[in-house]
Design a protein around this motif. Sequence first.
Motif, PDB file in Angstrom:
ATOM      1  N   UNK A 244      11.092  -6.915   8.337  1.00  0.00           N
ATOM      2  CA  UNK A 244      12.314  -6.694   7.547  1.00  0.00           C
ATOM      3  C   UNK A 244      12.140  -7.230   6.136  1.00  0.00           C
ATOM      4  N   UNK A 245      11.515  -8.426   6.033  1.00  0.00           N
ATOM      5  CA  UNK A 245      11.329  -9.019   4.708  1.00  0.00           C
ATOM      6  C   UNK A 245      10.440  -8.133   3.842  1.00  0.00           C
ATOM      7  N   UNK A 246       9.410  -7.545   4.463  1.00  0.00           N
ATOM      8  CA  UNK A 246       8.517  -6.694   3.684  1.00  0.00           C
ATOM      9  C   UNK A 246       9.215  -5.415   3.243  1.00  0.00           C
ATOM     10  N   UNK A 247      10.151  -4.909   4.092  1.00  0.00           N
ATOM     11  CA  UNK A 247      10.936  -3.746   3.666  1.00  0.00           C
ATOM     12  C   UNK A 247      11.735  -4.106   2.414  1.00  0.00           C
ATOM     13  N   UNK A 248      12.323  -5.312   2.414  1.00  0.00           N
ATOM     14  CA  UNK A 248      13.085  -5.728   1.230  1.00  0.00           C
ATOM     15  C   UNK A 248      12.165  -5.869   0.012  1.00  0.00           C
ATOM     16  N   UNK A 249      10.955  -6.377   0.219  1.00  0.00           N
ATOM     17  CA  UNK A 249       9.991  -6.444  -0.897  1.00  0.00           C
ATOM     18  C   UNK A 249       9.718  -5.050  -1.427  1.00  0.00           C
ATOM     19  N   UNK A 250       9.582  -4.088  -0.508  1.00  0.00           N
ATOM     20  CA  UNK A 250       9.328  -2.707  -0.904  1.00  0.00           C
ATOM     21  C   UNK A 250      10.479  -2.194  -1.767  1.00  0.00           C
ATOM     22  N   UNK A 251      11.716  -2.478  -1.314  1.00  0.00           N
ATOM     23  CA  UNK A 251      12.892  -2.032  -2.072  1.00  0.00           C
ATOM     24  C   UNK A 251      12.890  -2.673  -3.458  1.00  0.00           C
ATOM     25  N   UNK A 252      12.605  -3.984  -3.502  1.00  0.00           N
ATOM     26  CA  UNK A 252      12.579  -4.674  -4.795  1.00  0.00           C
ATOM     27  C   UNK A 252      11.499  -4.072  -5.685  1.00  0.00           C
TER      28      UNK A 252
ATOM     29  N   UNK B  49       6.219   5.679 -14.915  1.00  0.00           N
ATOM     30  CA  UNK B  49       6.400   4.650 -13.893  1.00  0.00           C
ATOM     31  C   UNK B  49       5.103   4.371 -13.120  1.00  0.00           C
ATOM     32  N   UNK B  50       4.078   5.223 -13.298  1.00  0.00           N
ATOM     33  CA  UNK B  50       2.844   5.074 -12.513  1.00  0.00           C
ATOM     34  C   UNK B  50       2.275   3.677 -12.573  1.00  0.00           C
ATOM     35  N   UNK B  51       2.227   3.128 -13.790  1.00  0.00           N
ATOM     36  CA  UNK B  51       1.641   1.803 -13.958  1.00  0.00           C
ATOM     37  C   UNK B  51       2.467   0.737 -13.242  1.00  0.00           C
ATOM     38  N   UNK B  52       3.800   0.953 -13.165  1.00  0.00           N
ATOM     39  CA  UNK B  52       4.651  -0.007 -12.443  1.00  0.00           C
ATOM     40  C   UNK B  52       4.373   0.043 -10.942  1.00  0.00           C
ATOM     41  N   UNK B  53       4.140   1.247 -10.435  1.00  0.00           N
ATOM     42  CA  UNK B  53       3.743   1.368  -9.027  1.00  0.00           C
ATOM     43  C   UNK B  53       2.486   0.540  -8.779  1.00  0.00           C
ATOM     44  N   UNK B  54       1.544   0.663  -9.715  1.00  0.00           N
ATOM     45  CA  UNK B  54       0.283  -0.064  -9.602  1.00  0.00           C
ATOM     46  C   UNK B  54       0.558  -1.572  -9.533  1.00  0.00           C
ATOM     47  N   UNK B  55       1.336  -2.070 -10.503  1.00  0.00           N
ATOM     48  CA  UNK B  55       1.589  -3.516 -10.569  1.00  0.00           C
ATOM     49  C   UNK B  55       2.249  -4.003  -9.291  1.00  0.00           C
ATOM     50  N   UNK B  56       3.316  -3.308  -8.848  1.00  0.00           N
ATOM     51  CA  UNK B  56       4.085  -3.837  -7.721  1.00  0.00           C
ATOM     52  C   UNK B  56       3.398  -3.603  -6.388  1.00  0.00           C
ATOM     53  N   UNK B  57       2.692  -2.474  -6.273  1.00  0.00           N
ATOM     54  CA  UNK B  57       1.932  -2.268  -5.041  1.00  0.00           C
ATOM     55  C   UNK B  57       0.920  -3.385  -4.838  1.00  0.00           C
ATOM     56  N   UNK B  58       0.212  -3.743  -5.912  1.00  0.00           N
ATOM     57  CA  UNK B  58      -0.815  -4.776  -5.794  1.00  0.00           C
ATOM     58  C   UNK B  58      -0.189  -6.160  -5.666  1.00  0.00           C
TER      59      UNK B  58
ATOM     60  N   UNK C 207       0.834  -1.196   0.000  1.00  0.00           N
ATOM     61  CA  UNK C 207       0.000   0.000   0.000  1.00  0.00           C
ATOM     62  C   UNK C 207       0.871   1.249   0.000  1.00  0.00           C
ATOM     63  N   UNK C 208       1.971   1.210   0.765  1.00  0.00           N
ATOM     64  CA  UNK C 208       2.881   2.356   0.813  1.00  0.00           C
ATOM     65  C   UNK C 208       3.463   2.625  -0.572  1.00  0.00           C
ATOM     66  N   UNK C 209       3.906   1.553  -1.235  1.00  0.00           N
ATOM     67  CA  UNK C 209       4.488   1.688  -2.572  1.00  0.00           C
ATOM     68  C   UNK C 209       3.474   2.322  -3.517  1.00  0.00           C
ATOM     69  N   UNK C 210       2.218   1.861  -3.436  1.00  0.00           N
ATOM     70  CA  UNK C 210       1.187   2.409  -4.306  1.00  0.00           C
ATOM     71  C   UNK C 210       0.941   3.877  -3.990  1.00  0.00           C
TER      72      UNK C 210
END
Lengths: 100, 656
Positions: free
Chosen positions: B596-604, B185-194, B153-156
């Motif tokens: 911590x793992x979710x932070x790494x997912x966010x970075x990825x 990049x907006x659409x990429x935010x959408x894909x990765x946030x979801x 959600x933060x990424x989105x």
Amino acid sequence: MNQESHGSVKSYTIGFILSIILTVIPLVLVLNKMMSPTALVVTIIAMAVLQFLVQLFFFMHIKEGEKPRYNVMALILGVVIVVTIVAGSVWIMSFNSQVQ
Amino acid sequence: MWEKIKDFASTFFVTGDPLIYGADVAIVLTTFAIIFVLTYYKKWGWLWREWLTTVDHKKIGIMYLIASLLMLFRGGVDALLMRLQLALPEMHFLHSEHYNAIFTTHGTIMILFMAMPMMFALFNIVVPLQIGARDVAYPFLNALSFWLFFFGALLFNISFVIGGSPDSGWLAYPPLSELSHSPGVGQNFYIWGIQISGIGSLATGINFLVTILKMRAPGMKLMDMPMFTWSVLATCILIIFAFPILTVTLGLLFVDRFFGGHFFTMDGGGNPMMYVNLIWMWGHPEVYIVILPAFGIFSEIVSTFSRKKIFGYKSMVFAMMIISVLAFFTWVHHFFTMGAGADVNAFFAVTTMAIAIPTGVKVFNWLFTMFRGRIQLKQPMLWTLAFIPCFAVGGATGVMLAVAPADYQYHNSYFLIAHFHQVLIGGVVFGYLAGIYYWWPKMFGFKLDERLGKWGFWLWNIGFYVCFMPQYALGFMGMTRRVYTYGWDLGWAPLNFTSTVGAFLMGAGFVFQIWQIAYSIKHGERDRTGDPWNGRTLEWSIPSPAPHYNFAVIPQVKGPDAWWEMKKEMQQDGTKKKPVQLKPIHMPKNSGIPFIMSVFWFIAGFGFTFSWVWMAVFGLIGVGICLLARSFQYDTDYYIPVKEIERTEKALGRAV
């Protein structure tokens, strides 16, 4: 807490290698354009079905568990939904051949 | 060098809109305020130990609730901005691209980052307590689910100040969402946030299915379960089968955008309609995913506040199970106008209408439960009573939309907008709000103030009808969705203005609710009994808020409405209680790995969004290390000694 066995290292390795092989085959076929479209589609579907079985037997332990009844019920529902997705999409998209 | 940095910053940050600059300032100030408060009161350690690393389902539920209320605020502000733009013809409040971004984020946030977490909040808080369990089946996975949702959600959400928001609609139909039409990049935010939060949703589905099947208190058969637990079971089945479709569909869109694939492109053998077909295979079950728990909540509330057993328990269960299977057979009604042919459309029109039957059964069961009951109009019951007529109208317009030939008229008009808001607000939002009011004392130990709550209730309800009834008419007058402005000559102005007034009434209702929460923290009626509503199910048998092990002694269940029966039995036996033998309680240990793992997912995800491969690889390696670290962790549980349980129970006023 009793630790049930969830397969051996050997069965996991076999499953892992099989699933990778089954993924690489269609990828190579598509990238190198090695088959006619119809044969390609048939091969990809065959690989997908095999992949499905590999996942079920090597990773999802379809044969194990105290109550296989749950497994069978979940499997039947899963198969119904997979068939709906695949057959439904083919049916719905069949209009495409008429408009293109 | 300086020029380079300036260049980078001008594309990296969203520039040029005063609204966005205002948001930037607000974000920076809020961040500093949070950091300052945490440091000043020395709360960092507390935050880490009590919240960020917790695996306690009740705390995870509360975090879901806070996040979903924040997202309701964000999505609500989006809605008000849109309504302002449409209040009068030819407004120059938002320009067209900004309007596109706002309707996209409004839809995505409200469904995926508001409704879903609010639902998971109630799953987490209620289900283990209702079935007499001490936690969910996989507490670690539960924490991971929450943090994946949170960082997804933060990424989105950061997309609107960094990089630019997605702006191709809440379901991102190609070819508009493809690289050819949305190069940003907006659409990429959408894909990765979801994608990131989607993994969490799927894990939650599995987690609660196993919890309900395996962790019920001894004696509780499936047909003894409370209705809410049944609705969660039905929802979990839907989640498990539907969310993988979403993941695969967005994965294919990602392949198209990142690797130059041709699944949904206009050229190279791609087929954009296949995306529409696939996304609705998830999208339709998704609407039942969010509505079924609301049905469960209404069942609990109607039964509690009518002082009666739920009418037609078995038919309720069958109705929900039928809905959860039928939900997979109706998806084409979202794109009848694609023109797949009369046979396809007829089939899906009939299945769509068929699903109204089990839903109707449920409505009649609620009405019959109330019939000759002793109804108490407390806040949860108010929302339930408001839901029934609202949902009935929403359902009726749904059946109108299900008539495939007529849908060619309604499709993508404001009639459709009014319909789905009526079922989603009148059904889902009213349901979850009712649930929050109902279980609030169980979460926090006090009731929410009635007087302020009634203000909120009436503003929401009046606002809803003022906002959406005109939209049905606007649909018939030819107004289509997603238009950002219209001319004076069309005659849409009065109805649109009315609709905007209604939206602001609902906004005022939300403000009253926040005020109500703030007010009740200090002045709310405290719940010392643990059973403020004279409830029927097990969650009301323990103190409010529940101790972290939930049940000092796991209850023995003999039938449905377990706590109601126990209360009757206690009255018959007088007050004498059988002495119970406390045993040490086996509990899971907290863990920092989910966070911590979710932070790494966010970075990825951030790396993939900007096509910075080094960053994506770094993030994924971090994820892998976290997985490995967890696999080799053996010290994951502990026992609470009997003395500590005795002490806690005494402090809560329970003699043991």
